[in-house]
Write a protein that holds these residues in place. Structure first.
Motif, PDB file in Angstrom:
ATOM      1  N   ILE A   1     -25.510  87.354  -6.167  1.00  0.00           N
ATOM      2  CA  ILE A   1     -26.900  87.825  -6.246  1.00  0.00           C
ATOM      3  C   ILE A   1     -27.286  87.998  -7.702  1.00  0.00           C
ATOM      4  O   ILE A   1     -26.441  88.263  -8.566  1.00  0.00           O
ATOM      5  CB  ILE A   1     -27.091  89.163  -5.485  1.00  0.00           C
ATOM      6  CG1 ILE A   1     -26.123  90.233  -6.025  1.00  0.00           C
ATOM      7  CG2 ILE A   1     -26.896  88.979  -3.998  1.00  0.00           C
ATOM      8  CD1 ILE A   1     -26.353  91.597  -5.413  1.00  0.00           C
ATOM      9  N   GLU A   2     -28.569  87.851  -7.963  1.00  0.00           N
ATOM     10  CA  GLU A   2     -29.122  88.039  -9.303  1.00  0.00           C
ATOM     11  C   GLU A   2     -30.492  88.685  -9.191  1.00  0.00           C
ATOM     12  O   GLU A   2     -31.444  88.048  -8.725  1.00  0.00           O
ATOM     13  CB  GLU A   2     -29.234  86.712 -10.037  1.00  0.00           C
ATOM     14  CG  GLU A   2     -29.785  86.851 -11.457  1.00  0.00           C
ATOM     15  CD  GLU A   2     -29.924  85.513 -12.162  1.00  0.00           C
ATOM     16  OE1 GLU A   2     -30.544  85.474 -13.245  1.00  0.00           O
ATOM     17  OE2 GLU A   2     -29.420  84.505 -11.622  1.00  0.00           O
ATOM     18  N   PRO A   3     -30.617  89.955  -9.546  1.00  0.00           N
ATOM     19  CA  PRO A   3     -31.930  90.613  -9.464  1.00  0.00           C
ATOM     20  C   PRO A   3     -32.871  90.066 -10.535  1.00  0.00           C
ATOM     21  O   PRO A   3     -32.496  89.935 -11.691  1.00  0.00           O
ATOM     22  CB  PRO A   3     -31.607  92.086  -9.700  1.00  0.00           C
ATOM     23  CG  PRO A   3     -30.321  92.081 -10.472  1.00  0.00           C
ATOM     24  CD  PRO A   3     -29.559  90.876 -10.018  1.00  0.00           C
ATOM     25  N   LEU A   4     -34.101  89.721 -10.124  1.00  0.00           N
ATOM     26  CA  LEU A   4     -35.125  89.223 -11.047  1.00  0.00           C
ATOM     27  C   LEU A   4     -36.089  90.367 -11.320  1.00  0.00           C
ATOM     28  O   LEU A   4     -36.989  90.653 -10.532  1.00  0.00           O
ATOM     29  CB  LEU A   4     -35.841  88.013 -10.438  1.00  0.00           C
ATOM     30  CG  LEU A   4     -34.903  86.855 -10.034  1.00  0.00           C
ATOM     31  CD1 LEU A   4     -35.698  85.741  -9.368  1.00  0.00           C
ATOM     32  CD2 LEU A   4     -34.159  86.328 -11.250  1.00  0.00           C
ATOM     33  N   LEU A   5     -35.867  91.049 -12.458  1.00  0.00           N
ATOM     34  CA  LEU A   5     -36.618  92.270 -12.739  1.00  0.00           C
ATOM     35  C   LEU A   5     -38.087  92.014 -13.041  1.00  0.00           C
ATOM     36  O   LEU A   5     -38.904  92.944 -12.988  1.00  0.00           O
ATOM     37  CB  LEU A   5     -35.966  93.009 -13.920  1.00  0.00           C
ATOM     38  CG  LEU A   5     -34.487  93.407 -13.699  1.00  0.00           C
ATOM     39  CD1 LEU A   5     -33.946  94.109 -14.935  1.00  0.00           C
ATOM     40  CD2 LEU A   5     -34.364  94.296 -12.471  1.00  0.00           C
TER      41      LEU A   5
END
Length: 238
Positions: free
Chosen positions: A125-129
């Motif tokens: 997963i990679e949070p896109l702030l």
């Protein structure tokens, strides 16, 4: 008696009263002991001297012979001890070498090194702030572990970007995918978000990477079953 015997030998030698063998023996002793040769030469110069006049000379001669014999014996025993010590040292070194090779070589033959690799995450997963402020209540690491434990069918795998909002109960809602990803991938992502834990914040934007189906199959096909766990497969008889 011994002094007179030595003087008589020198006397007989000077006057030719000895046999060839006796003369040869006395000359041999004189070659090994220069003092004996001096005594013979001195007796020859003072031919006919009384034995009592040569008693002091004979005593010195006897002491010289005794010292020479003692020195030879001491040297012999010294070299003998050194030889024994050297042989014992060589045997000790050889014994240590044999024990070393026997211990380490035997241990290497019976031991098999096994390296256990930590399993890689199947889902990343990679949070896109830039698209929101939502974060899992239990943290990103726990959420990623949840995805890996609960993932079932994500089609052929790949990447998908999900946008969602956080409801009053803290669960994701209004979940939608960007672009046109595979429907199976979208359904699996939505299911995982709705079944997961609670979030904090108002909205979120998240990139989820599912493993490609070909890679997953390749990993499973490379697993070798050890024969001691599953036995030896029987071949069909012809």
């Amino acid at each position: 008696m011994e002094n007179n015997y030595q003087l008589s030998r020198i006397h007989n030698y000077i006057h030719g009263l000895m046999s060839k063998e006796e003369m040869f023996q006395l000359e041999k002793e004189a070659l090994e002991d220069p003092f004996l040769q001096d005594a013979i030469d001195g007796y020859r110069l003072q031919n006919g001297v009384d034995a009592r006049q040569l008693s002091l000379l004979q005593q010195r001669l006897n002491r010289r012979i005794e010292n020479t014999i003692a020195t030879r014996h001491a040297q012999y025993y010294t070299w003998q001890r050194l030889a024994i010590g050297a042989a014992a040292g060589v045997l000790f070194v050889v014994l240590l070498a044999l024990l070393y090779f026997k211990h380490f070589n035997g241990k290497a033959e019976r031991t098999t090194d096994v390296t256990l690799n930590e399993p890689e995450n199947l889902v990343a997963i990679e949070p896109l702030l830039d698209g929101g402020d939502a974060t899992p209540v239990d943290g990103w690491k726990a959420f990623e572990q949840y995805l890996n434990n609960q993932v079932k069918d994500a089609g052929n795998g790949g990447e998908i970007i999900i946008n969602f909002r956080i409801g009053k109960d803290g669960l994701p809602e209004q979940i939608r995918a960007e672009g046109a990803p595979d429907q199976a991938l979208v359904d699996e992502a939505v299911r995982l978000l709705q079944s997961g834990g609670k979030w904090q914040g108002t909205k979120g934007r998240l990139k989820i990477t599912f493993p490609l189906k070909e890679m997953k199959n390749s990993i499973q096909s490379n697993i070798i079953k050890p024969p001691h766990c599953f036995g030896i497969e029987k071949k069909d008889s012809l």
